[in-house]
Design a protein around this motif. Structure first.
Motif, mmCIF file in Angstrom:
data_model
loop_
_atom_site.group_PDB
_atom_site.id
_atom_site.type_symbol
_atom_site.label_atom_id
_atom_site.label_comp_id
_atom_site.label_asym_id
_atom_site.label_seq_id
_atom_site.Cartn_x
_atom_site.Cartn_y
_atom_site.Cartn_z
ATOM 1 N N THR A 1 0.839 -1.208 0.000
ATOM 2 C CA THR A 1 0.000 0.000 0.000
ATOM 3 C C THR A 1 0.870 1.251 0.000
ATOM 4 O OG1 THR A 1 -0.156 0.042 2.415
ATOM 5 C CG2 THR A 1 -1.890 -1.137 1.224
ATOM 6 N N MET A 2 0.325 2.320 -0.578
ATOM 7 C CA MET A 2 1.032 3.603 -0.653
ATOM 8 C C MET A 2 0.019 4.726 -0.507
ATOM 9 S SD MET A 2 3.357 5.185 -3.781
ATOM 10 C CE MET A 2 1.946 5.471 -4.867
ATOM 11 N N ILE A 3 0.415 5.778 0.211
ATOM 12 C CA ILE A 3 -0.410 6.976 0.367
ATOM 13 C C ILE A 3 0.426 8.188 -0.029
ATOM 14 C CG2 ILE A 3 -1.726 8.415 1.971
ATOM 15 C CD1 ILE A 3 -2.200 5.951 3.681
ATOM 16 N N VAL A 4 -0.130 9.009 -0.923
ATOM 17 C CA VAL A 4 0.524 10.254 -1.334
ATOM 18 C C VAL A 4 -0.224 11.407 -0.663
ATOM 19 C CG1 VAL A 4 1.168 11.744 -3.256
ATOM 20 C CG2 VAL A 4 1.235 9.255 -3.532
ATOM 21 N N GLU A 5 0.482 12.175 0.165
ATOM 22 C CA GLU A 5 -0.115 13.282 0.908
ATOM 23 C C GLU A 5 0.493 14.605 0.423
ATOM 24 O OE1 GLU A 5 -0.593 10.725 5.069
ATOM 25 O OE2 GLU A 5 1.063 12.144 4.800
ATOM 26 N N PHE A 6 -0.350 15.598 0.241
ATOM 27 C CA PHE A 6 0.126 16.899 -0.235
ATOM 28 C C PHE A 6 -0.914 17.957 0.095
ATOM 29 C CE2 PHE A 6 -2.238 14.811 -3.542
ATOM 30 C CZ PHE A 6 -2.973 15.786 -4.180
ATOM 31 N N GLU A 7 -0.595 19.198 -0.192
ATOM 32 C CA GLU A 7 -1.506 20.317 0.031
ATOM 33 C C GLU A 7 -1.891 20.962 -1.291
ATOM 34 O OE1 GLU A 7 -0.661 22.519 4.160
ATOM 35 O OE2 GLU A 7 1.086 22.489 2.839
ATOM 36 N N ALA B 1 -7.195 9.817 -8.380
ATOM 37 C CA ALA B 1 -5.892 9.612 -9.010
ATOM 38 C C ALA B 1 -6.030 9.536 -10.521
ATOM 39 C CB ALA B 1 -5.253 8.335 -8.476
ATOM 40 N N HIS B 2 -5.037 10.065 -11.213
ATOM 41 C CA HIS B 2 -4.896 9.879 -12.661
ATOM 42 C C HIS B 2 -3.516 9.285 -12.907
ATOM 43 C CE1 HIS B 2 -5.014 10.414 -16.949
ATOM 44 N NE2 HIS B 2 -3.860 11.050 -16.883
ATOM 45 N N LEU B 3 -3.487 8.105 -13.539
ATOM 46 C CA LEU B 3 -2.234 7.387 -13.781
ATOM 47 C C LEU B 3 -2.018 7.307 -15.289
ATOM 48 C CD1 LEU B 3 -2.930 4.540 -11.207
ATOM 49 C CD2 LEU B 3 -1.517 6.585 -10.860
ATOM 50 N N PRO C 1 -5.671 2.577 -7.691
ATOM 51 C CA PRO C 1 -6.116 3.626 -6.773
ATOM 52 C C PRO C 1 -7.185 3.107 -5.806
ATOM 53 C CG PRO C 1 -6.131 4.396 -9.046
ATOM 54 C CD PRO C 1 -5.953 2.918 -9.106
ATOM 55 N N THR C 2 -7.119 3.586 -4.578
ATOM 56 C CA THR C 2 -8.106 3.211 -3.559
ATOM 57 C C THR C 2 -8.926 4.406 -3.086
ATOM 58 O OG1 THR C 2 -6.462 3.468 -1.802
ATOM 59 C CG2 THR C 2 -6.725 1.267 -2.763
ATOM 60 N N GLY C 3 -8.724 5.585 -3.682
ATOM 61 C CA GLY C 3 -9.550 6.742 -3.343
ATOM 62 C C GLY C 3 -8.760 7.899 -2.790
ATOM 63 N N GLY D 1 -4.770 7.261 -2.041
ATOM 64 C CA GLY D 1 -4.311 5.931 -1.654
ATOM 65 C C GLY D 1 -4.165 5.007 -2.850
ATOM 66 N N PHE D 2 -3.221 4.040 -2.757
ATOM 67 C CA PHE D 2 -2.948 3.119 -3.856
ATOM 68 C C PHE D 2 -2.586 1.740 -3.307
ATOM 69 C CE2 PHE D 2 -1.740 7.363 -5.155
ATOM 70 C CZ PHE D 2 -2.326 7.502 -6.404
ATOM 71 N N LYS D 3 -2.892 0.718 -4.107
ATOM 72 C CA LYS D 3 -2.329 -0.611 -3.897
ATOM 73 C C LYS D 3 -1.170 -0.771 -4.861
ATOM 74 C CE LYS D 3 -6.493 -3.022 -2.316
ATOM 75 N NZ LYS D 3 -7.464 -4.128 -2.615
ATOM 76 N N LEU D 4 -0.056 -1.218 -4.329
ATOM 77 C CA LEU D 4 1.144 -1.356 -5.146
ATOM 78 C C LEU D 4 1.148 -2.700 -5.870
ATOM 79 C CD1 LEU D 4 3.775 0.036 -2.614
ATOM 80 C CD2 LEU D 4 2.816 1.205 -4.604
#
Length: 214
Positions: A101-107, A123-125, A132-134, A166-169
Motif C-alpha cells: 500500500t502507498m499513500i501520497v499526501e500533499f496540500e 488519481a490519474h495514472l 487507486p483506492t480513493g 491511496g494506492f495498492k502497489l
C-alpha cells in the motif's frame, strides 16, 4: 423673251429642300446619345440606385456584412486542464504503511482571487501500474502530522487544505509510474470543474521493498 429652261442635270423639284436650323440637329443628336446611355445603364445595372437595391450580393460582399461566427468548442477529450485556481504546494510525502500500500499526501492552495471549494480528488495514472483506492479531502495526516477532520475545504485566496490519495502497489517495483491528481473544484458563482495536478513524474526516488534486488 422666253423663260429659262429647267436644268435637267440639277435634278430635284421645283422647290428647294427644307433645311432645319443647326440647333435643332444638335438637340436631336444629344437626345439620341442620352437615350442610348439610359438603355445601356438599365441593361447592365450601372450605378442606378433602384437596380443596386435589388441586386443579389456576391459571397464576398455578404460575408463582409455578416458577423463572424466562432468555431465550435473542442470536444471534451477527458483530459482536465493543468491550469486552474489550485496549485500543489508545500510538503508532498509518499507513505508506505505496508509492502503493498502507498499513500501520497500533499496540500492544495487556492491561487485564485476568489474563494473556491475543493470537492473531491481522484488519481490519474498516465501509464497505469497502480491500483487507486480513493482520495480524502481533507487528509487524515500530512507527512506524519495529524490533520483536524473539521478542516475547511472552502479556501480563501492563499489558503491551503491537506489532501491524500491511496494506492495498492503491484508485486513488481513501481518506480517508473507517474502519479497525477484530478481535483474537483467549485469557483465562486460558477459550476464545478476538474483540474489536473502533476504530482510525481515517477516513483523512482522512493524506497519500495519490491525494488530491492534479492
Amino acid at each position: 423673251m422666253t423663260a429659262p429652261e429647267r436644268d435637267e442635270l440639277a435634278g430635284g423639284g421645283d422647290r428647294d429642300p427644307v433645311r432645319l436650323p443647326t440647333w435643332v440637329s444638335m438637340a436631336g443628336l444629344a437626345l439620341a446619345v442620352l437615350v442610348g446611355w439610359f438603355v445601356v445603364a438599365r441593361t447592365s445595372g450601372g450605378d442606378d440606385p433602384a437596380a443596386s437595391a435589388h441586386r443579389t450580393p456576391t459571397p464576398s460582399t455578404a460575408s463582409a456584412d455578416e458577423p463572424r461566427v466562432a468555431p465550435p468548442q473542442p470536444v471534451n477529450t477527458g483530459y482536465p486542464p493543468l491550469e486552474g485556481p489550485l496549485r500543489q504546494t508545500g510538503d508532498l510525502c509518499v507513505q508506505v504503511p505496508t509492502r503493498r500500500t502507498m499513500i501520497v499526501e500533499f496540500e492544495v492552495e487556492n491561487a485564485a482571487l476568489d474563494p473556491v471549494e475543493v470537492l473531491s480528488l481522484s488519481a490519474h495514472l498516465p501509464i497505469g501500474g497502480l491500483d487507486p483506492t480513493g482520495g480524502k479531502v481533507p487528509a487524515r495526516s500530512l507527512c506524519g502530522r495529524p490533520v483536524d477532520p473539521a478542516t475547511s475545504t472552502v479556501l480563501q485566496p492563499g489558503e491551503r487544505v491537506p489532501v491524500s490519495l491511496g494506492f495498492k502497489l503491484p508485486p513488481e517495483c513501481p518506480a517508473p509510474y507517474p502519479v497525477y491528481a484530478d481535483v474537483a473544484v467549485a469557483e465562486q458563482g460558477s459550476t464545478s470543474t476538474t483540474q489536473r495536478l502533476a504530482l510525481l513524474n515517477d516513483l523512482g526516488g522512493y524506497d519500495f521493498a519490491s525494488c530491492h534486488t534479492p
